[in-house]
Motif scaffolding. Structure first.
Motif, PDB file in Angstrom:
ATOM      1  N   GLN A 455       0.856  -1.172   0.000  1.00  0.00           N
ATOM      2  CA  GLN A 455       0.000   0.000   0.000  1.00  0.00           C
ATOM      3  C   GLN A 455       0.897   1.228   0.000  1.00  0.00           C
ATOM      4  O   GLN A 455       1.824   1.340   0.798  1.00  0.00           O
ATOM      5  N   SER A 456       0.645   2.165  -0.947  1.00  0.00           N
ATOM      6  CA  SER A 456       1.509   3.341  -1.023  1.00  0.00           C
ATOM      7  C   SER A 456       0.772   4.529  -0.447  1.00  0.00           C
ATOM      8  O   SER A 456      -0.453   4.551  -0.408  1.00  0.00           O
ATOM      9  N   ASN A 457       1.514   5.544  -0.013  1.00  0.00           N
ATOM     10  CA  ASN A 457       0.830   6.746   0.453  1.00  0.00           C
ATOM     11  C   ASN A 457       0.429   7.607  -0.749  1.00  0.00           C
ATOM     12  O   ASN A 457       0.717   7.271  -1.900  1.00  0.00           O
ATOM     13  N   SER A 458      -0.181   8.759  -0.467  1.00  0.00           N
ATOM     14  CA  SER A 458      -0.839   9.488  -1.550  1.00  0.00           C
ATOM     15  C   SER A 458       0.128  10.044  -2.600  1.00  0.00           C
ATOM     16  O   SER A 458      -0.302  10.479  -3.654  1.00  0.00           O
ATOM     17  N   ASN A 459       1.412  10.042  -2.326  1.00  0.00           N
ATOM     18  CA  ASN A 459       2.323  10.656  -3.287  1.00  0.00           C
ATOM     19  C   ASN A 459       2.810   9.701  -4.367  1.00  0.00           C
ATOM     20  O   ASN A 459       3.546  10.097  -5.247  1.00  0.00           O
ATOM     21  N   LEU A 460       2.429   8.419  -4.266  1.00  0.00           N
ATOM     22  CA  LEU A 460       2.875   7.462  -5.272  1.00  0.00           C
ATOM     23  C   LEU A 460       1.664   6.800  -5.910  1.00  0.00           C
ATOM     24  O   LEU A 460       0.649   6.612  -5.261  1.00  0.00           O
ATOM     25  N   ARG A 461       1.809   6.440  -7.170  1.00  0.00           N
ATOM     26  CA  ARG A 461       0.716   5.704  -7.808  1.00  0.00           C
ATOM     27  C   ARG A 461       1.325   4.727  -8.805  1.00  0.00           C
ATOM     28  O   ARG A 461       2.497   4.821  -9.162  1.00  0.00           O
ATOM     29  N   LEU A 462       0.505   3.793  -9.273  1.00  0.00           N
ATOM     30  CA  LEU A 462       0.984   2.761 -10.186  1.00  0.00           C
ATOM     31  C   LEU A 462       1.360   3.392 -11.520  1.00  0.00           C
ATOM     32  O   LEU A 462       0.673   4.284 -12.001  1.00  0.00           O
ATOM     33  N   GLU A 467      -6.222   6.254 -12.395  1.00  0.00           N
ATOM     34  CA  GLU A 467      -6.999   6.253 -11.146  1.00  0.00           C
ATOM     35  C   GLU A 467      -6.136   5.679 -10.032  1.00  0.00           C
ATOM     36  O   GLU A 467      -5.223   4.896 -10.268  1.00  0.00           O
ATOM     37  N   LYS A 468      -6.406   6.115  -8.841  1.00  0.00           N
ATOM     38  CA  LYS A 468      -5.564   5.747  -7.719  1.00  0.00           C
ATOM     39  C   LYS A 468      -6.198   4.554  -7.002  1.00  0.00           C
ATOM     40  O   LYS A 468      -7.324   4.641  -6.538  1.00  0.00           O
ATOM     41  N   SER A 469      -5.485   3.441  -6.960  1.00  0.00           N
ATOM     42  CA  SER A 469      -6.026   2.356  -6.143  1.00  0.00           C
ATOM     43  C   SER A 469      -5.108   2.283  -4.932  1.00  0.00           C
ATOM     44  O   SER A 469      -4.020   2.823  -4.949  1.00  0.00           O
ATOM     45  N   ASP A 470      -5.573   1.623  -3.883  1.00  0.00           N
ATOM     46  CA  ASP A 470      -4.778   1.709  -2.674  1.00  0.00           C
ATOM     47  C   ASP A 470      -3.804   0.575  -2.501  1.00  0.00           C
ATOM     48  O   ASP A 470      -2.682   0.755  -2.120  1.00  0.00           O
ATOM     49  N   ILE A 471      -4.286  -0.634  -2.811  1.00  0.00           N
ATOM     50  CA  ILE A 471      -3.492  -1.792  -2.423  1.00  0.00           C
ATOM     51  C   ILE A 471      -3.189  -2.606  -3.666  1.00  0.00           C
ATOM     52  O   ILE A 471      -4.058  -2.831  -4.502  1.00  0.00           O
ATOM     53  N   TYR A 472      -1.922  -2.989  -3.809  1.00  0.00           N
ATOM     54  CA  TYR A 472      -1.523  -3.770  -4.977  1.00  0.00           C
ATOM     55  C   TYR A 472      -1.027  -5.115  -4.491  1.00  0.00           C
ATOM     56  O   TYR A 472      -0.366  -5.211  -3.451  1.00  0.00           O
ATOM     57  N   ASP A 473      -1.317  -6.161  -5.280  1.00  0.00           N
ATOM     58  CA  ASP A 473      -0.794  -7.492  -4.931  1.00  0.00           C
ATOM     59  C   ASP A 473       0.462  -7.756  -5.744  1.00  0.00           C
ATOM     60  O   ASP A 473       0.495  -7.483  -6.943  1.00  0.00           O
ATOM     61  N   VAL A 474       1.465  -8.307  -5.109  1.00  0.00           N
ATOM     62  CA  VAL A 474       2.679  -8.659  -5.839  1.00  0.00           C
ATOM     63  C   VAL A 474       3.007 -10.102  -5.482  1.00  0.00           C
ATOM     64  O   VAL A 474       3.234 -10.425  -4.319  1.00  0.00           O
ATOM     65  N   ASP A 475       3.013 -10.960  -6.499  1.00  0.00           N
ATOM     66  CA  ASP A 475       3.310 -12.377  -6.246  1.00  0.00           C
ATOM     67  C   ASP A 475       4.799 -12.572  -6.007  1.00  0.00           C
ATOM     68  O   ASP A 475       5.607 -11.700  -6.327  1.00  0.00           O
ATOM     69  N   ALA A 476       5.146 -13.740  -5.497  1.00  0.00           N
ATOM     70  CA  ALA A 476       6.559 -14.034  -5.237  1.00  0.00           C
ATOM     71  C   ALA A 476       7.347 -13.909  -6.541  1.00  0.00           C
ATOM     72  O   ALA A 476       6.929 -14.441  -7.567  1.00  0.00           O
ATOM     73  N   GLY A 477       8.473 -13.201  -6.472  1.00  0.00           N
ATOM     74  CA  GLY A 477       9.324 -13.079  -7.655  1.00  0.00           C
ATOM     75  C   GLY A 477       8.843 -12.040  -8.657  1.00  0.00           C
ATOM     76  O   GLY A 477       9.478 -11.826  -9.684  1.00  0.00           O
ATOM     77  N   GLN A 478       7.697 -11.403  -8.401  1.00  0.00           N
ATOM     78  CA  GLN A 478       7.191 -10.395  -9.343  1.00  0.00           C
ATOM     79  C   GLN A 478       7.626  -9.007  -8.878  1.00  0.00           C
ATOM     80  O   GLN A 478       8.164  -8.837  -7.797  1.00  0.00           O
ATOM     81  N   HIS A 479       7.354  -7.981  -9.736  1.00  0.00           N
ATOM     82  CA  HIS A 479       7.656  -6.626  -9.258  1.00  0.00           C
ATOM     83  C   HIS A 479       6.552  -5.665  -9.668  1.00  0.00           C
ATOM     84  O   HIS A 479       5.704  -5.975 -10.498  1.00  0.00           O
ATOM     85  N   LEU A 480       6.623  -4.477  -9.081  1.00  0.00           N
ATOM     86  CA  LEU A 480       5.549  -3.496  -9.206  1.00  0.00           C
ATOM     87  C   LEU A 480       6.232  -2.161  -9.484  1.00  0.00           C
ATOM     88  O   LEU A 480       7.239  -1.834  -8.854  1.00  0.00           O
ATOM     89  N   GLU A 481       5.677  -1.386 -10.450  1.00  0.00           N
ATOM     90  CA  GLU A 481       6.323  -0.102 -10.761  1.00  0.00           C
ATOM     91  C   GLU A 481       5.445   1.041 -10.307  1.00  0.00           C
ATOM     92  O   GLU A 481       4.265   1.100 -10.640  1.00  0.00           O
TER      93      GLU A 481
END
Length: 1772
Positions: A455-462, A467-481
């Protein structure tokens, strides 16, 4: 229209478009002008209304929503179209234009007289919301473009008396984006943030004007993509140059030597301009100047340089500046003054903060510059009487700064510059593809092995989602930008950039699946942070680690367990964990080479096993027999090593061996909330042995007990996987060397020495051997073996060479292109070795050393009737172990002409050769071996019988033209001599290469001329001209002429003129000058020609003059990795200097006079005396007058001033430029703690006796005067002089190491890979042919009349100690110096401490020569560096060198003495003195000549050779000799018992006290005794046998006097900068630096103690209250000894209650420290009261104690290892 004559007009235009309809041009859009995005259809684009009535007229105009596509190419075409439409004949145009303009002028005058007619007029214009797009390439819709938009208002009102104008541009903003709007999306970069500009102008009828211009904030961003866009647009603007029809040079050469008529020459100097009337010069003074004033203010300019891919960039450099200035009277004599400030910061990624690059002055105000511009009236020299008058330049610009400019350079700063350079060079390349995939600012990687939620604070987004979502899922070995949520910062300017630094600004929260969360982790700053998470079911908590890395401004955040594996093999490994309940191994992943492998969260407590990966290896080896042990040992030591074996599948083969080292991870934060946490560790896997091949041939190796051999290409390295380093044998095969294979072997064991030899024998019938060396380097638990050959020999002589040394004998065939490997058969590799050489049929030469790297020389091989000379150059290979020795023929002939030539040698009796001619094809290069001693050659063209005149081939010659009469032409010969080679170059005749063009521009008589001493005479009739070449190039090069009864002689080198009478009323002038490159000798009776030809010989009024003076400059070098300031380099100004102005220039008094002036001035300030003060019998001054004045010895103004640290003056006039640059004092300080030499480099002041009589001299003084004219490309350097004063260099090993560590980037795996390329570089460098780069050198020739660089006198002291405490870090730093030591070891020279060795490098001078500028520069660099190296080898290392260490030999037969004079005797002239003809030949000043042309050839024999031989045997003698050379003469008495540091501090003070009388004794006896043994021998061997031996002792005098007289010791410029615990560099703060210096050097520190705060305590003489991170101290100065002692102190642990503060009183309660207090009494402890200066200081001290206590707590937490370590681990 209305009745009363008033008019109302209004005009509207809906839209206006312009299309580009040309055919055959492909484009993305044809619309060039349009109305911007038209939603509102009824708004108009242009709206004008005009109203006129009796009061005047009013115009309103609005231009709305204009869109212009400024395609550069289209605009050019349109402009072209209109220009071509104009009528072509220029005369008509001018006539047509002139006549109407006159009429209007008349009309205007009438209007102004008639007041009532001049109307009042008001104009209001607005431009709203336009868009201008600049684009270079229309064919692509996404081509890079710049778009600008703004609002503009203009209002102008005129009335009878004045005219007012106001203009403003608001919201000007520039964006870089793709060309068409549809394509933009998010790829937009703001180049210029919205800014505003205001201007007011007021003009009165009298012509007086006032202008006010103001710019608020100006924020510009520059990034690679912006640069690329601007560059493409500019490139499209510059018109393509048309191909020049190259002139046909192949035309038949007409007779070069024929006589031509003067009328055929249309040279510039033959046409004389008509004179202009003098009156025109006075036009400036006619009308009185009008008062004009303009004020410009720019409140703030910010430029940020950003880097990164595409449009998403990160700021790296931020410059801020303010500007304010005013300009007066710009139509007449302009005067302007301006102030500007500058502050620069760079962004430190590791700490995510801005650090200063250009600091504020004393931490308060920004550094500032003043700028003054002044125009002076144009003056004609003839207007003013007096010769010494030098007119002021027409435009003078003075730039000055009063404050020190402090620049800070640290490792992270160098890194920023690297990134910028890389980014911008890629971005500026035309191939740059800006649409590359952008990298995200934040990437979150999940390496825990279980899924996580983020979960990121308001200054970061995907990335990419709006649109701003709050919580992102990241599987093992995956990454998120993730990216920044708001791209355009809301606040302006610096705040927005700095606000990104707030750590709370960007935080992330993680929840691993099945565990509790890790809350708000700040991710802006790189580091490793440890947190605990709990699994609800488990009994204990697990630790997770958040690892934040910064790469090029982007952050990568890895979530992992506390265990990481780093694999340093070149193969990958599979990692297994042991699963207890099933007793099986389970695979958890693969650790790839040089990458980090993160052990999953559920496995980091398990036992781990490994197995090599890859198809072939997996089948060969099973899993390791044991697991990686680390936890079990941690309670014993923090670093754990173990060895694993992976057995081979086949029974008999060796297992694969892996060394592991477990090291604790460096954590920056532990958030364990009071629980235990797991230790964070990194396990490194190392190969036991690495083998590196540093030979230019490939190797094969085979380890005992293994089956397969491995090939190792040149320069590459391989891991030997099976070695246990327990005595097994390794077999090596050297492949295809000299056409054979060679075998050698050695045992690998722990006790191998650092260097050892391996003997290889060939596989042929006859037994041959070659020796190679192996260098052993141990790093931690692994061993690295490098196979190398100490010498690579390269034969370029095209003859057979043989080398021999003791029992080794090597043959080197002529046609063998490859490298011969050579090494000495010494039992001891460290003794000095010599080799002898034999060429073809000659005898053996004397022995010479192959170790003097960087020096060149020549070896003589005697033969029956002649001597062979072989040039030897020795270079170091790039990997520092091999020396590359190249043997070349001493003489080389290169033919760069278009003819095929034959060269023949003149016999000793002077006869021309008959049979032996050497053929040289065009653009070919051949070696030349002379066969007799005449030293002369001649040349002829193939197919012609007659040859040229003979010429010398062994003297430096920059071009002599030889005439070839058969061809009616000539050929140019160039001879370039160096110590180890002579290159003879032939090239085609080009204009200007003849010695002279002789012109008889008279009509009266004939001119006869010839070469002096020659028989052959030439005759020139009136008005004829002819080229002249030397009849005998080997004779005296002078020209004798006679005209009527007058004769003269000339050397045809310099510009001169003269005259003689022809009869009663005709004077004939002769003048010698350069026309381009051609020297012309002109005889004429027309004076105008003479003055034109000698244009600009006398001083002219300068057009421009720019002078820059910087008070001082400081450069602080900081290594922020180990938080130390390494060095501080200061360029500083002088003390008080009194100057006088006898004529027009200020010049300083002598030092003695300055001292007496200053003394009486200080007295005058305090006393009441007024009027004239008598300082001396012939010296009277008056301090009261303004300006102050002197009346004896001469009457002139005087002033009290100082000399700036840097002073540069540049003047330019129509035909001359002059530059004078002075650098007053340059000092380099060593800021490391506990150093041997606090000052590394400083100028040495001349002896007092001499200094008093001369004025203060700058350390470096450069004066250059050049002359040029518009008719010629050749620049003439009239005068070029550089004077460098004596200097001292004192270096210790610690300082060298620190400097090298600062400038070498931290080693990355790439660096290791690059090492393979190194050897490739060496090999490529060797393959370049003998034809050197000179073939391609095309820079312009310049003519140097007087070029002189002073001798260099350098005192060198070396210390091998590093000072300070040796720590592990230091040992790593020493690796850098390691290579130097390695080199010395392999030579067999050992470096010892030397003290005050004096190097004297002879001066460099050329006169009247043509040189290419880079050729000259190389020549100068080589002149000094070779002398320095040779003296270094002789003096410091005691090696033999080829040639003469003291002196430069320019050509063997000339025997030019290498002259040396003391630098303080030199004199540099500025342009004025030069013009006054005060040229003092440096020759008249020269001091001692040292050395001389001993001839490169005479090897240094005689006493020195024997002495050196003795030295090589006898270690003790070697030691003694060094000490003698470093020691001041004995007679000073042994009172100077030399004791380490005491000596350095004591000598100066002590000697000055002891020896006040001049040192007579030392002069008589000491000097002679000083050098008896070695000195005389050295010089005797070196000095020419004919010339007397210069007694070296005499030149050491100065050294002796120096020590006795110099009283002032050079001290450090400022205390070292304090860098706090966090490692962030802050602006320099003198107070805290002094405090930390006090703690470092005067107080015994506790372990790990650092400075926090200090302040003086009032009331005591010199008492200081100090706070460190562990205690508070009260320090006093001890009266008698003058050092500081601790009065009382208390540790934080002993505080009973927190300190209190009231007003200026600080109270500290401490445990009683006495022995006898009762245990049971409730003891409040004793109370210490400290009264400080004021309440603010007291409060600061209080805060300092608080923060020190709290940081101490967190430190303890970090230091204390996890409690889980203290119990030996139970395997789970």
């Amino acid at each position: 229209m209305f009745k009363d004559g008033s008019v109302d007009i209004s005009l509207k235009l809906k839209t206006c478009t312009l299309d580009d309809l040309r055919e055959g041009i492909e484009r993305a859009t044809s619309r060039m002008i349009d109305k911007k995005n038209d939603q509102d259809s009824n708004s108009s684009m242009i709206d004008i209304s005009y109203r006129q009535d009796k009061n005047g007229s009013q115009i309103d105009a609005v231009l709305d929503k204009l869109y212009v596509c400024a395609s550069v190419e289209f605009l050019m075409t349109v402009a072209d179209f209109f220009i071509k439409a104009m009528p072509q004949s220029p005369e008509n145009i001018t006539k047509e234009i002139q006549i109407p303009s006159r009429q209007t002028a008349v009309g205007r005058v009438k209007m102004e007289k008639d007041d009532s007619v001049r109307p009042n007029m008001t104009l209001k214009a607005m431009i709203t919301d336009p868009e201008v797009v600049f684009v270079a390439n229309l064919t692509r819709a996404d081509a890079p473009a710049l778009t600008a938009s703004f609002q503009c208002n203009l209002s102008l009102s005129t009335s009878k008396l004045e005219q007012m104008m106001e203009a403003s541009v608001r919201d000007l903003k520039v964006l870089a984006c793709p060309f068409l709007r549809e394509r933009r999306g998010k790829s937009i970069t703001t180049v210029l943030q919205p800014c505003s500009l205001f201007m007011e102008k007021c003009t009165w009828a009298s012509g007086k004007q006032n202008i006010n211009i103001m710019v608020k904030e100006f924020v510009i961003k520059i990034s690679p993509i912006i640069l690329n866009t601007v560059m493409t647009i500019l490139a499209a603007m510059t018109p393509k140059a048309k191909e020049d029809e190259s002139k046909d040079t192949t035309k038949e050469m007409d007779n070069l030597w024929g006589i031509k008529s003067i009328t055929d020459y249309n040279s510039w100097f033959l046409g004389v301009d008509t004179a202009t009337e003098v009156t025109e010069n006075f036009r400036d003074f006619e009308h009185p100047p009008i008062e004009e004033n303009c004020v410009v203010a720019v409140e703030s300019v910010q430029v940020t340089l950003e880097c990164g891919l595409g449009h998403r960039t990160v700021p790296l450099l931020l410059a801020e500046s303010k500007f304010s200035g005013n300009i007066k009277n710009w139509t007449s004599l302009m005067a302007a003054a301006a102030d500007m400030t500058l502050e620069v910061h760079y962004y430190n990624e590791t700490h995510a903060v801005w650090e200063p690059l250009i600091e504020r002055v004393e931490g308060k105000k920004p550094w500032s510059l003043k700028l003054n511009v002044k125009k002076n009236p144009i003056q004609d020299k003839s207007l003013m009487p007096g010769d010494d008058f030098i007119p002021e330049s027409q435009m003078a610009v003075h730039i000055s700064s009063e404050a020190t400019m402090n620049i800070t350079i640290s490792k992270s700063c160098l890194n920023v510059f690297n990134n910028l350079a890389k980014g911008f060079s890629e971005g500026a390349a035309s191939t740059f593809d800006y649409s590359l995939k952008d990298r995200a600012p934040f990437t979150v990687k999940n390496a825990l092995g279980v899924p996580i939620k983020v979960q990121s604070n308001s200054n970061l987004r995907l990335m990419g989602s709006l649109e701003k979502s709050d919580i992102y899922d990241v599987d093992a070995g995956q990454h998120l930008e993730l990216e920044y949520a708001s791209l355009e910062p809301s606040r302006q300017g610096k705040l927005s950039i700095l606000s990104r630094q707030e750590s709370s600004f960007f935080t992330l929260t993680f929840v691993p699946h099945g565990y509790t969360e890790v809350g708000s982790v700040p991710v802006a700053r790189p580091g490793r942070r440890l947190y605990n998470v709990r699994n609800p079911g488990a009994s204990r908590s697990d630790s997770v680690l958040v690892q934040i890395d910064a790469t090029e401004g982007n952050k990568v955040i890895t979530l992992r367990s506390p265990l990481q594996i780093k694999n340093h093999f070149s193969i990958a490994f599979i990692i297994y964990k042991f699963v207890k309940n099933v007793k099986l191994l389970e695979r958890i992943g693969i650790a790839r080479p040089e990458e980090e492998f993160h052990v999953p969260l559920d496995s980091y407590r398990c036992q781990l096993y490994i197995q090599p990966a890859g198809n072939s290896l997996e089948q060969q080896y099973t899993q390791s027999t044991t697991y990686i042990s680390w936890k079990e040992e941690l309670h014993r030591s923090t670093e754990v090593r173990c060895v694993l074996q992976c057995p081979s599948v086949e029974v008999n083969f060796l297992p694969l061996i892996v060394n592991t080292v477990a090291l604790p991870d460096e954590l920056s934060y532990i958030g364990a909330h009071g629980e235990d946490w797991d230790p964070a560790y990194v396990i490194h896997l190392y190969p036991p042995l690495t083998l590196r091949n540093l030979l230019p041939y490939s190797l094969r190796y085979l380890l005992e007990g293994t089956a397969e051999t491995h090939e190792l290409a040149e320069g590459s390295a391989a891991d030997v996987l099976h070695s246990r380093i327990s005595g097994e044998i390794m077999e090596l095969v050297l492949v295809k060397y000299l056409g054979k294979n060679w075998n050698g072997h050695f045992r690998i064991c722990d006790t191998l020495p650092e260097f050892f030899l391996v003997c290889f024998s060939s596989d042929t019938a006859e037994m041959m051997t070659v020796d190679l060396s192996v260098h052993v380097r141990r790093i931690g638990c692994r061993m690295e073996l490098s196979v190398f050959s100490p010498y690579w020999l390269i034969n370029k002589t095209s003859r057979v060479l043989q080398y021999c040394s003791e029992e080794i004998h090597v043959k080197h065939p002529a046609d063998f292109r490859d490298i011969v490997l050579f090494s000495f058969k010494k039992k001891n590799i460290f003794s000095k070795n010599k080799v002898q050489l034999k060429i073809s049929t000659s005898a053996w030469s004397n022995g010479f050393s192959l170790d003097t790297v960087g020096s060149y020389g020549c070896v003589k091989c005697p033969a029956t009737n002649m001597e062979y000379l072989v040039g030897v150059s020795i270079k170091m290979s790039s990997f520092n172990l091999s020396r590359i020795v190249t043997l070349t023929p001493f003489c080389t002939i290169a033919n760069k002409s278009s003819l095929e030539l034959e060269v023949g040698e003149i016999a000793s009796d002077g006869s021309i050769p008959t049979n032996k001619w050497h053929y040289v094809a065009s653009s070919e290069c051949i070696p030349f071996w002379p066969e007799n001693l005449s030293g002369k050659l001649c040349v002829r063209v193939v197919g012609y019988e007659r040859s040229s005149k003979p010429f010398f081939y062994n003297r430096q010659d920059n071009g002599t033209l030889l005439s070839l009469e058969d061809l009616n032409g000539g050929i140019l010969v160039d001879i370039n001599t160096a110590e180890h080679s002579t290159v003879i170059t032939f090239s085609d005749y080009h204009e200007g290469s003849a010695p002279a063009l002789i012109m008889n521009h008279t009509q009266w008589d004939i001119l006869t001329y010839k070469q002096s001493g020659s028989q052959e005479e030439f005759v020139l009739l009136p008005r004829e001209t002819r080229l002249f070449a030397w009849a005998d190039p080997t004779g005296t090069r002078k020209l004798t002429w006679s005209y009527a009864s007058n004769t003269g002689e000339h050397d045809l080198l310099k510009d001169e003129c003269g005259q003689f009478p022809y009869d009663a009323n005709i004077q004939i002038h002769w003048v010698s000058f350069l026309d381009g490159r051609q020297r012309v000798l002109l005889f004429t009776d027309d004076v105008a020609l003479v003055s034109k030809a000698l244009q600009a010989e006398e001083m002219e009024q300068a057009d421009h003059e720019v002078s820059l003076s910087l008070h001082s400059l400081g450069l602080s070098l900081v290594n922020n990795e180990n938080k130390q300031e390494v060095s501080y380099v200061g360029i500083t100004s002088s003390g008080v200097v009194w100057e006088m102005k006898p004529k027009q220039k200020w010049k300083p008094f002598s030092q003695k006079q300055i001292m007496s002036l200053e003394q009486s001035y200080q007295k005058h300030l305090t006393s009441q005396d007024r009027g004239w003060i008598k300082l001396d019998s012939n010296f009277e001054v008056n301090f009261d007058k303004v300006p102050m004045e002197m009346r004896l010895p001469i009457r002139c103004p005087i002033k009290r001033d100082f000399l700036s640290g840097i002073q540069v003056e540049f003047k330019q006039s129509p035909h001359q430029r002059s530059l004078r640059a002075r650098l007053y004092w340059l000092q380099v300080d060593n800021q490391l703690p506990g150093t041997m030499f606090p000052v590394v480099f400083n100028p040495v002041a001349p002896p007092k006796s001499i200094a008093l009589d001369s004025e203060p001299k700058p350390f470096i003084d450069v004066s250059v005067i050049t002359r040029f004219n518009e008719y010629s490309q050749v620049l003439q350097f009239k005068y070029f002089m550089v004077l460098i004063q004596e200097m001292a260099l004192k270096v210790d090993q610690g300082f060298l190491g620190a400097i090298i560590a600062l400038f070498t980037p931290t080693t990355a795996p790439e660096a290791e890979r690059k090492r393979t390329k190194l050897i490739q570089q060496d090999i490529d460098a060797l393959n370049t042919e003998l034809m050197e780069s000179s073939m391609t050198d095309m820079s312009i020739l310049s003519f140097f009349e007087h070029f002189h660089i002073s001798p260099v006198k350098l005192h060198l002291s070396l210390s091998l100690g590093s000072g300070g405490e040796e720590s592990d870090k230091e040992k790593q730093e020493m690796i850098a110096i390691h290579s130097v030591n390695l080199l010395l070891k392999s030579i067999g020279a050992t470096l010892t401490d030397v003290d005050d060795l004096i190097f004297k490098l002879a001066y460099y001078e050329i006169r009247y020569q043509f040189y290419k500028r880079d050729q000259l520069m190389w020549s100068v660099v080589r002149h000094y560096s070779e002398q320095f190296l040779k003296q270094m080898y002789v003096l410091v290392l005691g090696l033999d060198v080829l040639g003469n260490p003291f002196g430069l030999i320019r050509g063997l037969s000339e025997g030019v003495e290498a002259l040396f004079y003391e630098p303080f005797q030199g004199a540099v002239q500025g342009p004025e003195e030069f013009a006054e003809g005060l040229v003092i030949g440096v020759r008249s000043l020269f001091g001692h000549t040292v050395g001389g042309a001993a001839g490169v050839v005479s090897r240094i024999t005689g006493s020195v050779g024997k002495g050196l031989a003795a030295i090589t045997m006898d270690k003790e003698y070697q030691q003694k000799r060094r000490e003698e050379m470093g020691r001041q003469p004995k007679d000073f008495g042994d009172s100077l018992a030399r004791g380490g540091k005491g000596l350095l501090r004591g000598v100066f003070g002590g000697v000055a006290g002891i020896i006040t009388k001049p040192v007579e004794g030392a002069k008589k006896e000491g000097a002679a005794g000083f050098f008896k043994g070695i000195g005389k021998g050295l010089v005797g061997a070196v000095a020419r046998p004919t010339g007397g031996i210069i007694d070296m002792a005499s030149s050491t005098f100065q050294g002796i006097q120096r020590v006795a007289e110099s009283t002032e010791e050079v001290s450090s410029l400022r205390p070292p900068r304090l860098i706090h615990e966090d490692g962030i560099i802050r602006p320099y703060d003198r107070q805290e630096s002094e405090g930390s210096d006090l703690l470092e050097n005067h107080i015994k520190k506790l372990e790990g103690e650092t400075y926090q705060f200090h302040c003086p305590v009032p009331g005591n003489k010199k008492a200081v209250f100090m706070i460190t991170n562990r205690r508070v101290l009260f320090v006093k100065e001890v009266e008698i000894l003058g050092h500081m002692s601790v009065d009382w102190q208390c540790l934080f642990e002993d505080f009973v209650c927190p300190p209190e503060v009231s007003e200026n009183l600080l109270k500290i309660s401490v445990k009683e420290q006495g022995l006898f207090h009762k245990k049971d009494s409730a003891n409040l402890g004793c109370l210490r009261k400290i009264y400080l200066k004021d309440s603010i200081t007291a409060k600061r001290a209080f805060d300092a104690i608080e923060s020190a206590q709290s940081s101490r707590y967190q430190q303890k937490l970090m230091k204390q290892p996890s409690l889980r370590l203290h119990r030996p681990q139970v395997p789970s």
